[in-house]
Enzyme design. Sequence first.
Site, mmCIF file in Angstrom:
data_model
loop_
_atom_site.group_PDB
_atom_site.id
_atom_site.type_symbol
_atom_site.label_atom_id
_atom_site.label_comp_id
_atom_site.label_asym_id
_atom_site.label_seq_id
_atom_site.Cartn_x
_atom_site.Cartn_y
_atom_site.Cartn_z
ATOM 1 N N GLU A 1 -6.783 -0.522 -5.735
ATOM 2 C CA GLU A 1 -7.704 0.272 -4.922
ATOM 3 C C GLU A 1 -7.400 1.753 -5.126
ATOM 4 O O GLU A 1 -6.240 2.154 -5.219
ATOM 5 C CB GLU A 1 -7.541 -0.064 -3.435
ATOM 6 C CG GLU A 1 -7.947 -1.476 -3.067
ATOM 7 C CD GLU A 1 -7.623 -1.798 -1.611
ATOM 8 O OE1 GLU A 1 -6.835 -1.049 -0.996
ATOM 9 O OE2 GLU A 1 -8.152 -2.784 -1.105
ATOM 10 N N HIS B 1 0.841 -1.196 0.000
ATOM 11 C CA HIS B 1 0.000 0.000 0.000
ATOM 12 C C HIS B 1 0.877 1.247 0.000
ATOM 13 O O HIS B 1 1.910 1.283 0.682
ATOM 14 C CB HIS B 1 -0.894 0.036 1.243
ATOM 15 C CG HIS B 1 -2.058 -0.892 1.174
ATOM 16 N ND1 HIS B 1 -3.153 -0.785 2.007
ATOM 17 C CD2 HIS B 1 -2.324 -1.953 0.378
ATOM 18 C CE1 HIS B 1 -4.026 -1.737 1.723
ATOM 19 N NE2 HIS B 1 -3.536 -2.456 0.738
#
Length: 337
Positions: A110, A41
């Site tokens: 995402e 991430h």
Amino acid sequence: MAQELKLGYKASAEQFGPRELVELAVLAEQHGMDSVAVSDHFQPWRHNGGHAPFSLAWMTAVGERTERVQIGTSVMTPTFRYNPAVIAQAFATMGCLYPGRIMLGVGSGEALNEIATGFQGEWPEFKERFARLRESVRLMRELWLGDRVDFEGEYFTTRGASIYDVPEGGIPVYIAAGGPVVARYAGRAGDGFICTSGKGMELYTEKLLPAVAEGAAKAERDVADIDKMIEIKISYDTDPEAALENTRFWAPLSLTPEQKHSIEDPIEMEAAADALPIEQVAKRWIVASDPDDAVEQVKAYVDAGLNHLVFHAPGHDQRRFLELFERDLAPRLRALG
């Protein structure tokens, strides 16, 4: 030939800083784990107390400190903030440094990670994200052959590109899937398949695993050759109250798929997650204080056909989890295989 049962450790990059996360991976090997997998991430799901160390730097540090565990991403999106040609180079280098130990787990992405790093326009629908993923895997595999690659795709282009240091056979690619469309692709094109636990057994037995088998059959592959990995969300502690409360940090997992894929800001993600009651948060997890109860719940995934179990523990005391896992759960789980 059926895949052997493997036990792995999920290194939670959203929860721990880089040095601590490396030490936990080293401990995971010492406590008998077969693999360590890390999330990738740019931003965590929590603004307060969250972390987001760079997965590739972490993997290399872990490779230098360990001897046998498989090391990989679960998962990385090689299609927006990354150029897949550069990701292919990075993984090839790690594959040369740690032969037979590196895998690349990939997913479709995402908004939380991609918009912050400069993606322009509307966040793409699934169809485009999936097309980008397929194209990136095709390009990386061409580059891992070691030849000069002229690639003209819809999203990615190379001109006379070569990766000069490539391990024999390239890098195994594991495809993460939450539904049958991508699961079929994993069966058709993946060296491995990745899913996550806690979504109702019928998803795995009636949709995902049959789709993997269907994809493999269409590609004339033996589905038994595909490593079937599942991230098992487990909060195990001999103290029942601790087992329940430890899930709180990971409340974002209990948001809807639409929220998780579209929320752009970790502050917004945290606020949405913290509004959830602990009972709803805990539903995504195997919450147990009795080892036989914990293993019985895990066994359902093994019975479904998943062979590579990567355990994600939510608590801040990961050392305690690894000790309890080795003592209470690992012997019982190994007996299942």
